[in-house]
Design a protein around this motif. Structure first.
Motif, mmCIF file in Angstrom:
data_model
loop_
_atom_site.group_PDB
_atom_site.id
_atom_site.type_symbol
_atom_site.label_atom_id
_atom_site.label_comp_id
_atom_site.label_asym_id
_atom_site.label_seq_id
_atom_site.Cartn_x
_atom_site.Cartn_y
_atom_site.Cartn_z
ATOM 1 N N ASN A 149 44.933 22.509 2.714
ATOM 2 C CA ASN A 149 44.494 21.109 2.765
ATOM 3 C C ASN A 149 45.653 20.260 3.281
ATOM 4 O O ASN A 149 46.704 20.186 2.662
ATOM 5 C CB ASN A 149 44.089 20.663 1.354
ATOM 6 N N ASN A 152 46.997 17.196 0.836
ATOM 7 C CA ASN A 152 47.659 17.371 -0.459
ATOM 8 C C ASN A 152 48.990 16.633 -0.428
ATOM 9 O O ASN A 152 49.694 16.628 0.576
ATOM 10 C CB ASN A 152 47.903 18.845 -0.778
ATOM 11 N N ASP A 153 49.340 16.005 -1.547
ATOM 12 C CA ASP A 153 50.607 15.292 -1.694
ATOM 13 C C ASP A 153 50.706 14.079 -0.782
ATOM 14 O O ASP A 153 51.796 13.640 -0.443
ATOM 15 C CB ASP A 153 51.818 16.214 -1.460
#
Length: 154
Positions: A149, A152-153
């Motif tokens: 993904n 993410n973050d």
């Protein structure tokens, strides 16, 4: 079937090969249309900034610019028209982002290629609802391609 016009106008050493780009396109475009034609032009920051200024009024280079083909609606209604358009990808910006975002080279380049292709196919992320739809599609397709993904973050 994909017809790719691959143009390397960058001095950057680390860029995906034509084969890599073609392989990524083979994994993502057939979901949308059986036959696709597009140009991928890999550029340096100066060309990216000039195009970003000319077409978007922004005075900085950007990771990917998408230029969808402008085909009259009556043509696309009467027959399939495979020409998607052109992607201009700035090598330095994409490589810098991959380091800053702690992403692998392949994962980030594949994401930028997918992101640009979705724009060529008519997807956008200006409105929140559109952004959520486009991001969900990116996540799904990248995961099918074996990439994590990208959001993410973030």
């Amino acid at each position: 079937m994909i017809k790719l016009d691959y143009q390397n106008a960058s001095t950057e050493q680390q860029i995906p090969s034509e084969k890599q780009c073609f392989d990524w396109l083979q994994q993502l475009l057939p979901e949308f249309q059986a036959i696709s034609e597009l140009t991928i032009r890999i550029v340096d920051e100066e060309e990216s900034q000039a195009l970003n200024h000319q077409y978007r009024g922004k005075e900085k280079p950007t990771n990917v610019l998408s230029f969808p083909s402008e085909v009259p609606a009556y043509i696309t209604e009467e027959m399939e028209f495979p020409l998607l358009g052109d992607l201009v990808i700035c090598a330095q910006v994409v490589n810098r982002e991959s380091v800053e975002q702690n992403k692998t080279f392949d994962a980030h380049w594949a994401h930028m290629l997918l992101h640009g292709c979705l724009h060529l196919l008519g997807y956008d992320h200006i409105e929140d609802e559109e952004a959520q739809e486009m991001e969900a599609l990116e996540i799904e397709i990248l995961q099918k391609m074996g990439f994590p993904n990208p959001y993410n973050d973030q």
